[in-house]
Design a protein around this motif. Structure first.
Motif, PDB file in Angstrom:
ATOM      1  N   SER A 110       0.830  -1.200   0.000  1.00 54.54           N
ATOM      2  CA  SER A 110       0.000   0.000   0.000  1.00 54.54           C
ATOM      3  C   SER A 110       0.870   1.258   0.000  1.00 54.54           C
ATOM      4  CB  SER A 110      -0.923  -0.014   1.221  1.00 54.54           C
ATOM      5  OG  SER A 110      -1.721   1.136   1.242  1.00 54.54           O
ATOM      6  N   HIS A 111       1.931   1.233   0.765  1.00 50.67           N
ATOM      7  CA  HIS A 111       2.869   2.358   0.790  1.00 50.67           C
ATOM      8  C   HIS A 111       3.494   2.551  -0.597  1.00 50.67           C
ATOM      9  CE1 HIS A 111       6.133   5.038   1.850  1.00 50.67           C
ATOM     10  NE2 HIS A 111       6.968   4.167   1.322  1.00 50.67           N
ATOM     11  N   HIS A 112       3.938   1.470  -1.211  1.00 58.93           N
ATOM     12  CA  HIS A 112       4.546   1.562  -2.543  1.00 58.93           C
ATOM     13  C   HIS A 112       3.541   2.117  -3.558  1.00 58.93           C
ATOM     14  CE1 HIS A 112       8.399  -0.154  -1.590  1.00 58.93           C
ATOM     15  NE2 HIS A 112       7.877  -1.291  -1.166  1.00 58.93           N
ATOM     16  N   LEU A 113       2.305   1.663  -3.476  1.00 54.01           N
ATOM     17  CA  LEU A 113       1.269   2.179  -4.382  1.00 54.01           C
ATOM     18  C   LEU A 113       1.051   3.670  -4.159  1.00 54.01           C
ATOM     19  CD1 LEU A 113      -1.250  -0.793  -4.169  1.00 54.01           C
ATOM     20  CD2 LEU A 113       0.067  -0.112  -6.203  1.00 54.01           C
ATOM     21  N   ALA A 114       1.076   4.098  -2.919  1.00 57.15           N
ATOM     22  CA  ALA A 114       0.896   5.518  -2.608  1.00 57.15           C
ATOM     23  C   ALA A 114       2.041   6.356  -3.181  1.00 57.15           C
ATOM     24  CB  ALA A 114       0.787   5.720  -1.100  1.00 57.15           C
ATOM     25  N   VAL A 115       3.257   5.848  -3.099  1.00 55.07           N
ATOM     26  CA  VAL A 115       4.410   6.571  -3.652  1.00 55.07           C
ATOM     27  C   VAL A 115       4.278   6.680  -5.167  1.00 55.07           C
ATOM     28  CG1 VAL A 115       6.921   6.479  -4.015  1.00 55.07           C
ATOM     29  CG2 VAL A 115       5.962   5.967  -1.753  1.00 55.07           C
ATOM     30  N   LEU A 116       3.899   5.583  -5.810  1.00 52.97           N
ATOM     31  CA  LEU A 116       3.719   5.607  -7.270  1.00 52.97           C
ATOM     32  C   LEU A 116       2.590   6.544  -7.681  1.00 52.97           C
ATOM     33  CD1 LEU A 116       4.167   1.801  -7.984  1.00 52.97           C
ATOM     34  CD2 LEU A 116       5.699   3.641  -8.738  1.00 52.97           C
ATOM     35  N   LYS A 117       1.542   6.548  -6.905  1.00 55.91           N
ATOM     36  CA  LYS A 117       0.413   7.435  -7.187  1.00 55.91           C
ATOM     37  C   LYS A 117       0.818   8.894  -6.990  1.00 55.91           C
ATOM     38  CE  LYS A 117      -4.356   8.271  -5.973  1.00 55.91           C
ATOM     39  NZ  LYS A 117      -5.404   8.062  -5.026  1.00 55.91           N
ATOM     40  N   GLU A 118       1.534   9.184  -5.920  1.00 55.36           N
ATOM     41  CA  GLU A 118       2.004  10.543  -5.652  1.00 55.36           C
ATOM     42  C   GLU A 118       2.918  11.044  -6.773  1.00 55.36           C
ATOM     43  OE1 GLU A 118       2.420  14.147  -3.750  1.00 55.36           O
ATOM     44  OE2 GLU A 118       1.084  12.522  -3.168  1.00 55.36           O
ATOM     45  N   ALA A 119       3.689  10.144  -7.357  1.00 50.77           N
ATOM     46  CA  ALA A 119       4.577  10.496  -8.473  1.00 50.77           C
ATOM     47  C   ALA A 119       3.818  10.523  -9.803  1.00 50.77           C
ATOM     48  CB  ALA A 119       5.739   9.507  -8.553  1.00 50.77           C
ATOM     49  N   ASP A 120       2.540  10.243  -9.761  1.00 46.82           N
ATOM     50  CA  ASP A 120       1.667  10.254 -10.934  1.00 46.82           C
ATOM     51  C   ASP A 120       2.028   9.167 -11.956  1.00 46.82           C
ATOM     52  OD1 ASP A 120      -0.668  11.356 -11.952  1.00 46.82           O
ATOM     53  OD2 ASP A 120       0.394  12.769 -13.253  1.00 46.82           O
ATOM     54  N   LEU A 121       2.675   8.106 -11.473  1.00 51.12           N
ATOM     55  CA  LEU A 121       3.049   7.005 -12.358  1.00 51.12           C
ATOM     56  C   LEU A 121       1.932   5.980 -12.514  1.00 51.12           C
ATOM     57  CD1 LEU A 121       6.714   6.578 -11.186  1.00 51.12           C
ATOM     58  CD2 LEU A 121       5.974   7.209 -13.501  1.00 51.12           C
ATOM     59  N   ILE A 122       1.024   5.932 -11.539  1.00 48.20           N
ATOM     60  CA  ILE A 122      -0.131   5.051 -11.649  1.00 48.20           C
ATOM     61  C   ILE A 122      -1.396   5.841 -11.339  1.00 48.20           C
ATOM     62  CG2 ILE A 122       1.112   2.899 -11.134  1.00 48.20           C
ATOM     63  CD1 ILE A 122      -0.061   3.049  -8.281  1.00 48.20           C
ATOM     64  N   LEU A 123      -2.486   5.327 -11.843  1.00 43.74           N
ATOM     65  CA  LEU A 123      -3.811   5.884 -11.587  1.00 43.74           C
ATOM     66  C   LEU A 123      -4.609   4.840 -10.829  1.00 43.74           C
ATOM     67  CD1 LEU A 123      -4.483   7.206 -15.189  1.00 43.74           C
ATOM     68  CD2 LEU A 123      -3.705   8.550 -13.223  1.00 43.74           C
ATOM     69  N   ASP A 124      -5.534   5.281 -10.003  1.00 47.90           N
ATOM     70  CA  ASP A 124      -6.391   4.323  -9.313  1.00 47.90           C
ATOM     71  C   ASP A 124      -7.848   4.647  -9.601  1.00 47.90           C
ATOM     72  OD1 ASP A 124      -6.564   6.624  -7.772  1.00 47.90           O
ATOM     73  OD2 ASP A 124      -6.579   5.560  -5.876  1.00 47.90           O
ATOM     74  N   GLU A 125      -8.653   3.597  -9.537  1.00 49.26           N
ATOM     75  CA  GLU A 125     -10.089   3.720  -9.792  1.00 49.26           C
ATOM     76  C   GLU A 125     -10.824   2.794  -8.838  1.00 49.26           C
ATOM     77  OE1 GLU A 125     -13.080   2.271 -13.309  1.00 49.26           O
ATOM     78  OE2 GLU A 125     -11.127   3.035 -13.889  1.00 49.26           O
ATOM     79  N   ARG A 126     -11.767   3.345  -8.119  1.00 54.98           N
ATOM     80  CA  ARG A 126     -12.554   2.546  -7.181  1.00 54.98           C
ATOM     81  C   ARG A 126     -13.747   1.956  -7.922  1.00 54.98           C
ATOM     82  NH1 ARG A 126     -12.761   1.615  -1.926  1.00 54.98           N
ATOM     83  NH2 ARG A 126     -11.209   3.170  -1.403  1.00 54.98           N
ATOM     84  N   ASP A 127     -13.962   0.664  -7.725  1.00 52.35           N
ATOM     85  CA  ASP A 127     -15.126  -0.029  -8.287  1.00 52.35           C
ATOM     86  C   ASP A 127     -15.729  -0.857  -7.156  1.00 52.35           C
ATOM     87  OD1 ASP A 127     -17.063  -1.158  -9.880  1.00 52.35           O
ATOM     88  OD2 ASP A 127     -15.693  -2.464 -10.986  1.00 52.35           O
ATOM     89  N   GLY A 128     -16.749  -0.308  -6.522  1.00 60.58           N
ATOM     90  CA  GLY A 128     -17.318  -0.972  -5.356  1.00 60.58           C
ATOM     91  C   GLY A 128     -16.313  -0.969  -4.223  1.00 60.58           C
ATOM     92  N   LYS A 129     -16.032  -2.153  -3.696  1.00 60.03           N
ATOM     93  CA  LYS A 129     -15.074  -2.231  -2.584  1.00 60.03           C
ATOM     94  C   LYS A 129     -13.638  -2.461  -3.052  1.00 60.03           C
ATOM     95  CE  LYS A 129     -15.781  -7.144  -1.690  1.00 60.03           C
ATOM     96  NZ  LYS A 129     -15.990  -8.150  -0.672  1.00 60.03           N
TER      97      LYS A 129
END
Length: 88
Positions: free
Chosen positions: A44-63
């Motif tokens: 989760s921390h690694h995903l947050a770093v990648l997201k903060e660097a704008d290297l990945i996008l996230d999309e919520r679909d339900g849960k």
């Protein structure tokens, strides 16, 4: 795009592995976590770093949250690196 943040995010081998996992298809957080021996919190921390660097996008679909490569940022990085190349 902040080049320094992107390169800092890519300096970690786990984050580079995550980028490879999501480069072709969206993956849920659970699918990503299942590929590593690290804890959910660590990934989760690694995903947050990648997201903060704008290297990945996230999309919520339900849960579920799905992650994918932000190709615009990657293309911007590639263009930036190409600009460093000398022309003869």
């Amino acid at each position: 795009m902040q080049v320094q943040e992107a390169f800092k995010a890519l300096s970690d081998p786990t984050r580079r592995a995550i980028i490879l996992l999501v480069k072709d298809h969206k993956k849920s957080a659970g699918e990503i976590v299942s590929q590593f021996s690290s804890t959910n919190a660590t990934i989760s921390h690694h995903l947050a770093v990648l997201k903060e660097a704008d290297l990945i996008l996230d999309e919520r679909d339900g849960k579920f949250i799905y992650y994918e490569l932000n190709s615009k940022t990657v293309n911007d990085l590639i263009d930036w690196l190409k600009a460093l190349k000398r022309t003869k």
